[in-house]
Structures are given as structure tokens and as C-alpha cells.
Enzyme design. Structure first.
Site, short mmCIF file in Angstrom:
data_model
loop_
_atom_site.label_atom_id
_atom_site.label_comp_id
_atom_site.label_asym_id
_atom_site.label_seq_id
_atom_site.Cartn_x
_atom_site.Cartn_y
_atom_site.Cartn_z
N ARG A 27 0.81 -1.21 0.00
CA ARG A 27 0.00 0.00 0.00
C ARG A 27 0.85 1.27 0.00
O ARG A 27 0.59 2.21 -0.75
CB ARG A 27 -0.94 -0.03 1.20
CG ARG A 27 -1.95 -1.16 1.14
CD ARG A 27 -2.63 -1.39 2.46
NE ARG A 27 -1.70 -1.88 3.48
CZ ARG A 27 -2.06 -2.50 4.60
NH1 ARG A 27 -3.33 -2.68 4.85
NH2 ARG A 27 -1.18 -2.90 5.47
N ILE A 28 1.88 1.30 0.86
CA ILE A 28 2.69 2.51 0.94
C ILE A 28 3.55 2.67 -0.30
O ILE A 28 3.69 3.77 -0.85
CB ILE A 28 3.56 2.49 2.22
CG1 ILE A 28 2.66 2.49 3.46
CG2 ILE A 28 4.51 3.68 2.25
CD1 ILE A 28 3.41 2.38 4.77
N ARG A 82 11.81 -0.45 7.60
CA ARG A 82 12.48 -1.03 8.75
C ARG A 82 13.96 -1.19 8.44
O ARG A 82 14.33 -1.63 7.33
CB ARG A 82 11.88 -2.40 9.12
CG ARG A 82 10.45 -2.37 9.61
CD ARG A 82 10.32 -1.68 10.96
NE ARG A 82 8.94 -1.66 11.44
CZ ARG A 82 8.07 -0.71 11.20
NH1 ARG A 82 8.41 0.33 10.44
NH2 ARG A 82 6.85 -0.77 11.71
N GLU A 112 16.34 1.43 18.13
CA GLU A 112 15.66 2.70 18.36
C GLU A 112 15.17 2.77 19.81
O GLU A 112 14.81 1.75 20.39
CB GLU A 112 14.47 2.84 17.40
CG GLU A 112 14.88 2.86 15.94
CD GLU A 112 13.68 3.00 15.00
OE1 GLU A 112 12.53 3.06 15.49
OE2 GLU A 112 13.89 3.03 13.78
N HIS A 136 12.42 8.23 12.97
CA HIS A 136 11.25 7.36 12.81
C HIS A 136 9.95 8.14 12.98
O HIS A 136 9.11 7.82 13.83
CB HIS A 136 11.29 6.18 13.79
CG HIS A 136 10.51 5.00 13.28
ND1 HIS A 136 10.73 3.71 13.71
CD2 HIS A 136 9.49 4.91 12.37
CE1 HIS A 136 9.89 2.89 13.10
NE2 HIS A 136 9.14 3.59 12.29
N GLY A 194 7.90 8.81 10.23
CA GLY A 194 7.08 8.62 9.03
C GLY A 194 5.60 8.59 9.33
O GLY A 194 4.79 9.12 8.56
#
Length: 324
Positions: free
Chosen positions: A154-155, A236, A265, A285, A287
Site C-alpha cells: 500500500r505505501i 524497517r 531505536e 522514525h 514517518g
């Protein structure tokens, strides 16, 4: 229900309209991050339910085995950070809306923001101006260049659509089944994996991190890229062979990178070699970190909490745990 919400760094969720869905629940919001098992056990031992903020906290078997009061974990999307077998063994119900067909437009937008920022040297140009200088270099126009999207989810498709609006050529690479879906949709597929990495001016990775995709982008792939190409990762860090990106940047292929994800992270070491590399743009991170995306995601998550409290759980991943 006594409910814990983890990792809400900026205490954002209380201000969202969807927070009203938790009315009547005993809610505690934690604004810091813990991963140490002993500390998490002490924090969560009295809670019936836990809301996860994406994948910020790993829910391990060791943790679950030490939380006998826990009955519900509510989150959204994939759950590689949750030990599902241990959830089931401990009779903890995992509820997660998989939102089929709905991409994270926030993540897609951030991906393209990184592409633009890298192509036009925005951070470096800004730093030059703030230092009392003028222009520091010459950027690149995106129109007419080729974006390679690794993955046909989808992205990735949304990023491809953005690129087309900018006049870029878009090619895809993915698993054989995903390449076939892309071809059926009329998209352009690279002739080969090597042609994909060597022929694109920008490569952006959009895959789920599972066992089969860990380290799927190799040092050899990166070495095939053009010296002037940009490698982008907002998915990722584990999708890239460990250490390969830093080595590739040091060797000059690709010439530039823009990343939003890291192996460990949060990154809090200012001397981290990726953070400080001169040919990279990095963000922490973010997004998916927008008010709009939070409202969308946590509306689903809080619906799951409310449904469970009402005795009618939804989006159950391990329904065999639910006794009714």
C-alpha cells in the site's frame, strides 16, 4: 478496565478526539520508553490491558510470562514485535486492525519528503545559510529521473503515485507474486534485480520486516547503485543487510541515503556513524508521526479496547484465547 498506554512520547493521545472512546476506563499514559523486562514487569503488573504505540516496545515471552493480570493487548497493523505464541499460552488476547487496503499516507508523504530533501540538499543548504554562507552545492531535478520502489504494498504504491505526479518514471521490484500483481495493474517491472538497483536514480524500500525479508537488501545490491543515486528507507532498518548501508555510503555507491529507521531505536548517541554521515539525511522514525495518522490509528485501537470491555472483542488475532 485498568489500561496502560505505552510510549506516548509527547503525550499526544489525550488531545485526540478518539481518546473519548476510553471514557469509563482507568487509563494511565506513559510518556517514556522502557524495554528492560524487569522494569516493564514492575510497571505493568497491575494492568488488565496494554495499548501499544506501534512497535516501540517489544512484547516478549519473558515479559508475558510475568504478567498474570494482563488479558488484552490492543494495537494496529502488523505485530512482529509481539510474541503471539506467548500471548496465547498466557491467555492474552491480541487485537489488531490490519486495515487492509488503507496505506499510511503519512509514511508515504514522509518518504517523498526525504526524496525531495535529499535531491535538493535542503538540510545542507539550510545549514550553509544559517552559518552565514550562501549556496553550498547543486541539487537534482526529479522530473525525468527514475524511482525504483522495492515492494508492491500500500505505501509503496502511494509513493509511486507521488513520483508520477512529479514526472518521474517508476519501476517496481518485489517478490515474484507481487511483481505479477504490479504487472497486472499496468506498472513497469524491472527486467532483473540487478537492473533495478543499477538503473534507478532513487530506490525506496517498502516491505514488511519478517523472517523472509530480513537483510533482503544486500551489500551487493547497494554496490550496484549509481554513485549519484539516493537510497531511501522509511520501512524497517532490518530489511538491509547489517552494516551494509554505512559501508556502501563510505564506498560511494549509492552516493546518498535518506532514512527514517535504525537497527536500534531510539537512537540517542549523537556520534552514531549513520546519523553523522555527510551523505545522509536522517529523521527519528517520524514517518507515521502526524496528528492525522494518530487519530486514524488510535481510533481503531481504542475501538478494540471498548469492544473488549463490552464483551464483544473485534480484530482478534488469537481468537482461541477469548472465552466469551
Amino acid at each position: 478496565m485498568k489500561l496502560a498506554i505505552l510510549d506516548d512520547y509527547f503525550d499526544t493521545l489525550r488531545g485526540l478526539p478518539c481518546f473519548e472512546k476510553l471514557k469509563g476506563q482507568d487509563v494511565t499514559v506513559f510518556n517514556d520508553h522502557l524495554q528492560d523486562t524487569d522494569l516493564l514487569v514492575e510497571r505493568l503488573k497491575d494492568f488488565d490491558g496494554v495499548v501499544l504505540f506501534r512497535e516501540r516496545t517489544k512484547v516478549t515471552a519473558e515479559l508475558l510470562d510475568r504478567l498474570p493480570n494482563l488479558k488484552l493487548i490492543s494495537q494496529r497493523s502488523g505485530y512482529p514485535h509481539v510474541d503471539l505464541e506467548a500471548c496465547t499460552r498466557n491467555e492474552v488476547l491480541l487485537c489488531s486492525n490490519m486495515h487492509s487496503g488503507t496505506p499510511s499516507f503519512a509514511a508515504a508523504e514522509h518518504t517523498f519528503a526525504l526524496i525531495l530533501a535529499s535531491a535538493r540538499q535542503i538540510p545542507a543548504q539550510m545549514a550553509s545559510l544559517q552559518a552565514g554562507n550562501w549556496q553550498m552545492g547543486v541539487g537534482k531535478t526529479l522530473r525525468g529521473r527514475t524511482l525504483g520502489v522495492y515492494g508492491y504494498g500500500r505505501i509503496g504504491r502511494a509513493v509511486g503515485d507521488f513520483a508520477k505526479a512529479f514526472g518521474m518514471n517508476v519501476v517496481f521490484w518485489a517478490s515474484e507474486a507481487s511483481r505479477q500483481r504490479a504487472a497486472d495493474d499496468g506498472e513497469t517491472i524491472a527486467e532483473s534485480r540487478e537492473a533495478f538497483f543499477s538503473g534507478c536514480d532513487v530506490v525506496s524500500v517498502h516491505l514488511r520486516l519478517v523472517a523472509a525479508t530480513r537483510g533482503v537488501v544486500t551489500a551487493q545490491d547497494l554496490a550496484a547503485m549509481k554513485p549519484g543515486a539516493i537510497f531511501v528507507n522509511t520501512s524497517r532498518a532490518g530489511l538491509i543487510e547489517e552494516g551494509a548501508l554505512l559501508a556502501a555510503l563510505n564506498q560511494g555507491r549509492p552516493g546518498f541515503a535518506a532514512i527514517d529507521v535504525f537497527d536500534k531505536e531510539p537512537v540517542t548517541d549523537p556520534s552514531d556513524p549513520l546519523v553523522q554521515h555527510p551523505n545522509i539525511i536522517v529523521t527519528p522514525h517520524i514517518g507515521f508521526v502526524t496528528e492525522d495518522e494518530f487519530e486514524l490509528q488510535f481510533s481503531d485501537i481504542f475501538d478494540q479496547v471498548a469492544a473488549y470491555a463490552d464483551g464483544k472483542p473485534i480484530n482478534m488475532i488469537n481468537p482461541e484465547v477469548w472465552k466469551g
